[in-house]
Scaffold this active site. Structure first.
Site, PDB file in Angstrom:
ATOM      1  N   ASP A  82      25.623 -49.796 -11.470  1.00  0.00           N
ATOM      2  CA  ASP A  82      24.775 -48.579 -11.620  1.00  0.00           C
ATOM      3  C   ASP A  82      26.061 -47.475 -12.004  1.00  0.00           C
ATOM      4  O   ASP A  82      26.600 -47.200 -11.104  1.00  0.00           O
ATOM      5  CB  ASP A  82      23.973 -48.101 -10.613  1.00  0.00           C
ATOM      6  CG  ASP A  82      22.968 -47.378 -11.152  1.00  0.00           C
ATOM      7  OD1 ASP A  82      22.667 -46.995 -12.088  1.00  0.00           O
ATOM      8  OD2 ASP A  82      22.688 -46.781  -9.971  1.00  0.00           O
ATOM      9  N   HIS A  83      25.799 -46.842 -13.282  1.00  0.00           N
ATOM     10  CA  HIS A  83      26.455 -45.359 -13.510  1.00  0.00           C
ATOM     11  C   HIS A  83      28.071 -45.484 -13.100  1.00  0.00           C
ATOM     12  O   HIS A  83      28.792 -45.056 -12.887  1.00  0.00           O
ATOM     13  CB  HIS A  83      26.092 -44.377 -12.186  1.00  0.00           C
ATOM     14  CG  HIS A  83      24.774 -43.693 -12.748  1.00  0.00           C
ATOM     15  ND1 HIS A  83      24.541 -42.953 -14.018  1.00  0.00           N
ATOM     16  CD2 HIS A  83      23.571 -43.817 -12.074  1.00  0.00           C
ATOM     17  CE1 HIS A  83      23.322 -42.671 -13.890  1.00  0.00           C
ATOM     18  NE2 HIS A  83      22.776 -43.278 -12.730  1.00  0.00           N
ATOM     19  N   HIS A 180      18.747 -37.318  -9.965  1.00  0.00           N
ATOM     20  CA  HIS A 180      18.916 -38.012  -9.086  1.00  0.00           C
ATOM     21  C   HIS A 180      18.933 -37.238  -7.730  1.00  0.00           C
ATOM     22  O   HIS A 180      19.057 -36.020  -7.730  1.00  0.00           O
ATOM     23  CB  HIS A 180      20.550 -38.504  -9.049  1.00  0.00           C
ATOM     24  CG  HIS A 180      20.730 -39.401 -10.200  1.00  0.00           C
ATOM     25  ND1 HIS A 180      21.458 -39.213 -11.238  1.00  0.00           N
ATOM     26  CD2 HIS A 180      19.989 -40.750 -10.577  1.00  0.00           C
ATOM     27  CE1 HIS A 180      21.333 -40.436 -12.099  1.00  0.00           C
ATOM     28  NE2 HIS A 180      20.763 -41.368 -11.482  1.00  0.00           N
ATOM     29  N   GLY A 181      18.725 -37.787  -6.679  1.00  0.00           N
ATOM     30  CA  GLY A 181      18.528 -37.033  -5.324  1.00  0.00           C
ATOM     31  C   GLY A 181      17.071 -36.509  -5.093  1.00  0.00           C
ATOM     32  O   GLY A 181      16.117 -36.879  -5.893  1.00  0.00           O
ATOM     33  N   HIS A 208      15.574 -43.249 -14.374  1.00  0.00           N
ATOM     34  CA  HIS A 208      16.703 -42.833 -13.254  1.00  0.00           C
ATOM     35  C   HIS A 208      15.946 -41.901 -12.343  1.00  0.00           C
ATOM     36  O   HIS A 208      15.112 -41.158 -12.954  1.00  0.00           O
ATOM     37  CB  HIS A 208      18.004 -42.664 -13.959  1.00  0.00           C
ATOM     38  CG  HIS A 208      18.857 -43.735 -13.960  1.00  0.00           C
ATOM     39  ND1 HIS A 208      19.827 -44.095 -13.540  1.00  0.00           N
ATOM     40  CD2 HIS A 208      18.561 -44.526 -15.170  1.00  0.00           C
ATOM     41  CE1 HIS A 208      20.666 -45.117 -14.187  1.00  0.00           C
ATOM     42  NE2 HIS A 208      19.762 -45.503 -15.101  1.00  0.00           N
ATOM     43  N   GLY A 209      16.376 -41.885 -11.141  1.00  0.00           N
ATOM     44  CA  GLY A 209      16.047 -40.651 -10.474  1.00  0.00           C
ATOM     45  C   GLY A 209      14.278 -40.772 -10.054  1.00  0.00           C
ATOM     46  O   GLY A 209      13.590 -39.702  -9.954  1.00  0.00           O
ATOM     47  N   SER A 211      13.151 -41.455  -7.056  1.00  0.00           N
ATOM     48  CA  SER A 211      12.721 -41.039  -5.773  1.00  0.00           C
ATOM     49  C   SER A 211      12.083 -39.647  -5.855  1.00  0.00           C
ATOM     50  O   SER A 211      12.696 -38.536  -6.358  1.00  0.00           O
ATOM     51  CB  SER A 211      14.078 -40.954  -4.765  1.00  0.00           C
ATOM     52  OG  SER A 211      14.622 -42.273  -4.517  1.00  0.00           O
ATOM     53  N   ALA A 232      16.903 -44.822  -4.997  1.00  0.00           N
ATOM     54  CA  ALA A 232      18.059 -44.881  -4.259  1.00  0.00           C
ATOM     55  C   ALA A 232      17.632 -44.158  -3.035  1.00  0.00           C
ATOM     56  O   ALA A 232      17.676 -44.318  -1.812  1.00  0.00           O
ATOM     57  CB  ALA A 232      19.477 -44.569  -5.049  1.00  0.00           C
ATOM     58  N   THR A 233      17.367 -42.921  -3.237  1.00  0.00           N
ATOM     59  CA  THR A 233      17.648 -41.786  -2.189  1.00  0.00           C
ATOM     60  C   THR A 233      16.383 -42.184  -1.264  1.00  0.00           C
ATOM     61  O   THR A 233      16.789 -42.046   0.121  1.00  0.00           O
ATOM     62  CB  THR A 233      17.086 -40.483  -2.906  1.00  0.00           C
ATOM     63  OG1 THR A 233      18.467 -40.027  -3.594  1.00  0.00           O
ATOM     64  CG2 THR A 233      17.438 -39.435  -1.817  1.00  0.00           C
TER      65      THR A 233
HETATM   66  P1  13P Z   1      17.181 -41.433  -6.832  1.00  0.00           P
HETATM   67  O1  13P Z   1      18.361 -41.497  -5.841  1.00  0.00           O
HETATM   68  O2  13P Z   1      16.786 -40.218  -7.207  1.00  0.00           O
HETATM   69  O3  13P Z   1      16.109 -42.539  -6.539  1.00  0.00           O
HETATM   70  O4  13P Z   1      17.905 -42.316  -8.089  1.00  0.00           O
HETATM   71  C1  13P Z   1      18.113 -43.543  -8.232  1.00  0.00           C
HETATM   72  C2  13P Z   1      19.124 -43.402  -9.496  1.00  0.00           C
HETATM   73  O5  13P Z   1      18.496 -43.255 -10.440  1.00  0.00           O
HETATM   74  C3  13P Z   1      20.181 -44.697  -9.577  1.00  0.00           C
HETATM   75  O6  13P Z   1      20.533 -44.961 -10.683  1.00  0.00           O
END
Ligand code: 13P
Length: 288
Positions: A82-83, A180-181, A208-209, A211, A232-233
């Site tokens: 990822d990324h 993200h976050g 993405h993002g 959370s 992720a977060t």
């Molecule tokens: P979050 O941390 O906002 O859930 O984003 C995860 C993400 O997009 C990983 O690539």
């Protein structure tokens, strides 16, 4: 089952109008929780690892743990990088056996982004590795990657069409208002933009993002072409909360076999909720 790339998974999801959840994992415990929960719900799942995670866990350990998980469970499991911004590092990891990658050149001007992605796609074809790229730029923080709000911008639908046709990329991460976050305020997603991108493309689209994005909004993006949802977060918070609560109640604890499970239990709930949100329960039979 063997570890697979994300190509077949996302194609099946697009046809079935659901999304495959991609959870950022960091260690054995996160892999166990994600895979065992997905297996219980018969959902395909993607294990995602950022450059920071690969460095932290070690590329050989990470690959071996994901392979062990995929042997144990009868669901399709993809392992995805990822990324990654460094093409050379990605090539080394593809050659090592990582089956799915994201090359993130979204910070570059369009022509440079296209050239970088094209090069990775050509390399990936030798190993049957699937490639995701990003057009537009998400704000926020993902591991060591920090994008200031002023540098974030949304995906242009016409550019997305040009980008996909020139690069041949397998899936496209779009910027439609997520970050993200954690969010300071509820994010406002640009559904019209997503719809316009989806109308121009057959390519699976990636959110993405996720959370902190309201469930109804994520579900709506899935009806508009999103087939991979990155989380992720929320998983990190659940893990940390479980551990903190246990250690606060048991200050003398020092055995990881005791203080890890409460964190794992809290993650399990998040993973199950996100799988349900993606509509991927029971879809594990869809691919082999
Ligand atoms: P979050 O941390 O906002 O859930 O984003 C995860 C993400 O997009 C990983 O690539």
């Amino acid at each position: 089952m063997i570890l697979i790339n994300t190509k077949q998974l996302l194609k099946a999801a697009r046809a079935g109008r659901y999304a495959v959840p991609a959870f950022n994992i960091h260690n054995l415990e996160t892999i166990q929780v994600v895979v065992e929960t997905a297996a219980e719900l018969k959902s395909p799942v993607i294990l995602a690892a950022t450059p920071g995670t690969v460095k932290y866990a070690g590329p050989e350990y990470l690959l071996a743990m994901a392979q062990a998980a995929s042997k144990r469970c009868q669901i399709p499991i993809a392992l995805h990088l990822d990324h990654f911004e460094a093409p050379q590092r990605l090539k080394e990891l593809m050659a090592m056996g990582y089956p799915s990658v994201m090359i993130d050149a979204s910070h570059s001007p369009l022509a440079e982004n296209i050239a970088t992605v094209k090069d990775i796609v050509a390399f990936a074809r030798q190993y049957d590795v699937s490639v995701e790229a990003e057009l537009g730029r998400l704000g926020g923080q993902e591991d060591d990657l920090v994008v200031d709000e002023k540098d974030a911008f949304l995906t242009d639908p016409a550019e997305a069409e040009e980008f996909v046709s020139q690069t041949g990329v397998d899936s496209l991460a779009v910027a439609i208002g997520t970050a993200h976050g954690l969010y300071k305020a509820e994010p406002k997603l640009d559904f019209q933009r997503l719809e316009a991108i989806n109308q121009r493309l057959d390519t699976p689209l990636v959110l993405h993002g996720a959370s902190g994005v309201p469930e109804a909004d994520v579900k709506k993006t899935i009806t508009l072409g999103i087939t991979k949802v990155n989380i992720a977060t929320e998983l990190k918070i659940a893990f940390a909360d479980g551990l903190k609560e246990y250690l606060a109640a048991n200050p003398g604890a020092n055995d990881p076999r005791h203080y890890m499970p409460p964190g794992m239990q809290q993650m399990q709930q998040v993973v199950a909720d996100k799988i349900r949100m993606c509509g991927s329960v029971g879809k594990a039979g869809g691919c082999t």
